[in-house]
Motif scaffolding. Structure first.
Motif, PDB file in Angstrom:
ATOM      1  N   VAL A  16       0.830  -1.207   0.000  1.00 15.78           N
ATOM      2  CA  VAL A  16       0.000   0.000   0.000  1.00 15.78           C
ATOM      3  C   VAL A  16       0.863   1.255   0.000  1.00 15.78           C
ATOM      4  O   VAL A  16       0.545   2.244  -0.660  1.00 15.78           O
ATOM      5  N   LEU A  17       1.971   1.224   0.736  1.00  9.98           N
ATOM      6  CA  LEU A  17       2.827   2.399   0.877  1.00  9.98           C
ATOM      7  C   LEU A  17       3.704   2.597  -0.357  1.00  9.98           C
ATOM      8  O   LEU A  17       3.968   1.653  -1.102  1.00  9.98           O
ATOM      9  N   SER A  18       4.168   3.815  -0.523  1.00  7.79           N
ATOM     10  CA  SER A  18       5.113   4.084  -1.600  1.00  7.79           C
ATOM     11  C   SER A  18       6.462   3.461  -1.247  1.00  7.79           C
ATOM     12  O   SER A  18       6.756   3.192  -0.075  1.00  7.79           O
ATOM     13  N   ASP A  19       7.285   3.233  -2.251  1.00  7.54           N
ATOM     14  CA  ASP A  19       8.602   2.641  -2.015  1.00  7.54           C
ATOM     15  C   ASP A  19       9.445   3.522  -1.088  1.00  7.54           C
ATOM     16  O   ASP A  19      10.168   3.017  -0.228  1.00  7.54           O
ATOM     17  N   ARG A  53       8.360   5.667   1.230  1.00  6.14           N
ATOM     18  CA  ARG A  53       7.822   5.592   2.597  1.00  6.14           C
ATOM     19  C   ARG A  53       8.236   4.278   3.256  1.00  6.14           C
ATOM     20  O   ARG A  53       8.634   4.243   4.421  1.00  6.14           O
ATOM     21  N   ARG A  54       8.155   3.192   2.507  1.00  4.00           N
ATOM     22  CA  ARG A  54       8.536   1.885   3.035  1.00  4.00           C
ATOM     23  C   ARG A  54      10.022   1.855   3.377  1.00  4.00           C
ATOM     24  O   ARG A  54      10.425   1.307   4.405  1.00  4.00           O
ATOM     25  N   GLN A  55      10.830   2.463   2.537  1.00  5.68           N
ATOM     26  CA  GLN A  55      12.271   2.491   2.787  1.00  5.68           C
ATOM     27  C   GLN A  55      12.590   3.290   4.051  1.00  5.68           C
ATOM     28  O   GLN A  55      13.433   2.876   4.860  1.00  5.68           O
ATOM     29  N   ASN A  56      11.898   4.415   4.243  1.00  8.46           N
ATOM     30  CA  ASN A  56      12.122   5.238   5.439  1.00  8.46           C
ATOM     31  C   ASN A  56      11.790   4.464   6.710  1.00  8.46           C
ATOM     32  O   ASN A  56      12.522   4.526   7.705  1.00  8.46           O
ATOM     33  N   ILE A  57      10.678   3.730   6.683  1.00  8.13           N
ATOM     34  CA  ILE A  57      10.274   2.946   7.852  1.00  8.13           C
ATOM     35  C   ILE A  57      11.284   1.830   8.108  1.00  8.13           C
ATOM     36  O   ILE A  57      11.654   1.562   9.258  1.00  8.13           O
ATOM     37  N   SER A  58      11.753   1.206   7.053  1.00  8.72           N
ATOM     38  CA  SER A  58      12.728   0.125   7.186  1.00  8.72           C
ATOM     39  C   SER A  58      14.021   0.633   7.808  1.00  8.72           C
ATOM     40  O   SER A  58      14.610  -0.024   8.680  1.00  8.72           O
ATOM     41  N   ILE A  59      14.451   1.813   7.400  1.00  7.90           N
ATOM     42  CA  ILE A  59      15.683   2.411   7.944  1.00  7.90           C
ATOM     43  C   ILE A  59      15.523   2.694   9.435  1.00  7.90           C
ATOM     44  O   ILE A  59      16.423   2.427  10.238  1.00  7.90           O
ATOM     45  N   VAL A  60      14.352   3.234   9.816  1.00  5.80           N
ATOM     46  CA  VAL A  60      14.094   3.537  11.225  1.00  5.80           C
ATOM     47  C   VAL A  60      14.125   2.263  12.064  1.00  5.80           C
ATOM     48  O   VAL A  60      14.721   2.218  13.146  1.00  5.80           O
ATOM     49  N   GLN A  61      13.481   1.203  11.579  1.00  4.53           N
ATOM     50  CA  GLN A  61      13.463  -0.064  12.312  1.00  4.53           C
ATOM     51  C   GLN A  61      14.867  -0.632  12.473  1.00  4.53           C
ATOM     52  O   GLN A  61      15.230  -1.118  13.552  1.00  4.53           O
ATOM     53  N   LYS A  62      15.665  -0.562  11.425  1.00  2.00           N
ATOM     54  CA  LYS A  62      17.028  -1.085  11.496  1.00  2.00           C
ATOM     55  C   LYS A  62      17.876  -0.247  12.460  1.00  2.00           C
ATOM     56  O   LYS A  62      18.715  -0.775  13.191  1.00  2.00           O
ATOM     57  N   THR A  63      17.653   1.067  12.457  1.00  2.00           N
ATOM     58  CA  THR A  63      18.391   1.946  13.368  1.00  2.00           C
ATOM     59  C   THR A  63      18.060   1.618  14.822  1.00  2.00           C
ATOM     60  O   THR A  63      18.942   1.601  15.685  1.00  2.00           O
ATOM     61  N   MET A  64      16.782   1.351  15.082  1.00  2.00           N
ATOM     62  CA  MET A  64      16.353   1.010  16.440  1.00  2.00           C
ATOM     63  C   MET A  64      16.736  -0.419  16.811  1.00  2.00           C
ATOM     64  O   MET A  64      16.840  -0.752  17.991  1.00  2.00           O
ATOM     65  N   GLY A  65      16.923  -1.276  15.808  1.00  2.00           N
ATOM     66  CA  GLY A  65      17.248  -2.669  16.067  1.00  2.00           C
ATOM     67  C   GLY A  65      16.084  -3.455  16.630  1.00  2.00           C
ATOM     68  O   GLY A  65      16.279  -4.432  17.363  1.00  2.00           O
ATOM     69  N   LEU A  66      14.851  -3.040  16.296  1.00  2.59           N
ATOM     70  CA  LEU A  66      13.647  -3.690  16.826  1.00  2.59           C
ATOM     71  C   LEU A  66      12.665  -3.959  15.699  1.00  2.59           C
ATOM     72  O   LEU A  66      12.607  -3.213  14.719  1.00  2.59           O
ATOM     73  N   ARG A  67      11.855  -5.014  15.863  1.00  6.72           N
ATOM     74  CA  ARG A  67      10.788  -5.323  14.914  1.00  6.72           C
ATOM     75  C   ARG A  67       9.509  -4.608  15.356  1.00  6.72           C
ATOM     76  O   ARG A  67       9.405  -4.103  16.487  1.00  6.72           O
ATOM     77  N   GLY A  68       8.517  -4.602  14.461  1.00  8.17           N
ATOM     78  CA  GLY A  68       7.259  -3.917  14.731  1.00  8.17           C
ATOM     79  C   GLY A  68       6.581  -4.317  16.038  1.00  8.17           C
ATOM     80  O   GLY A  68       6.232  -3.455  16.855  1.00  8.17           O
TER      81      GLY A  68
END
Length: 199
Positions: A37-40, A42-57
């Motif tokens: 549903v999300l743009s590529d 937007r999805r990339q930004n969320i993925s980067i944030v998750q990797k930076t935090m080192g946590l899953r949803g």
């Protein structure tokens, strides 16, 4: 040579099976594309944030539910705020979920999270956060608890400076020197104006 050639022929996948596999793979690719549903970007930004935090949803959502301050640092809270879905994004995800329910789960009643698991991880992250009541307000309030101490110290120092200035003016007024102080201030302001005009 004949034996080797026969062995190779036996290893070939029957045409019907191969065709079914291709159709199955194509169908899976189409369904995966439909759940994006999300743009590529937007999805990339969320993925980067998750990797930076080192946590899953689910871990991030659980930290918000339980107010785990070991995870919810000011930096992480700002990152979580960036991942919160807009009303439009949630509307798009819900519409896609309804379409998938009619298509794949129309004869099932308790599908639980089976439907959500069909979505990419970034969309799942948004839904997990959206399930938390008033998630954006919760994030803002938690950020405030981090910044309140430093903000309070800043305002406290400002009040002390103002209080000291008032005491100086009151003392000068009692000693009859207030007029002289105000004249000196006006003279200083005039000097600044004259230097500005000359420059």
């Amino acid at each position: 040579d004949f034996f080797l050639q026969s062995f190779k022929l036996e290893q070939k996948t029957p045409k019907g099976v191969a065709a079914r596999r291709r159709r199955s793979t194509s169908k899976m690719e189409e369904e995966l594309k439909a759940t994006k549903v999300l743009s590529d970007q937007r999805r990339q930004n969320i993925s980067i944030v998750q990797k930076t935090m080192g946590l899953r949803g689910p871990q991030i959502a659980e930290a918000l539910r339980t107010i785990d301050m070991r995870v919810l640092t000011e930096e992480n809270l700002n990152r979580i705020g960036e991942m919160c879905a807009t009303a439009k994004e949630i509307e798009d995800i819900q519409r896609t979920m309804a379409q998938l329910t009619r298509k794949r789960f129309k004869r099932q009643s308790n599908i639980g999270d089976k439907l959500l698991q069909l979505f990419p991880e970034e969309e799942q992250m948004m839904v997990e956060l959206h399930r938390i009541k008033n998630v954006e307000d919760r994030v803002k309030n938690l950020i405030f608890t981090h910044t309140f101490g430093s903000d309070f110290a800043h305002y406290s120092n400002s009040v002390k400076l103002l209080h000291g200035a008032v005491n100086v003016v009151q003392a000068a007024s009692r000693e009859g020197q207030l007029g002289r102080i105000l004249n000196n201030v006006l003279r200083f302001i005039n000097m600044l104006n004259e230097s500005s005009a000359a420059g």
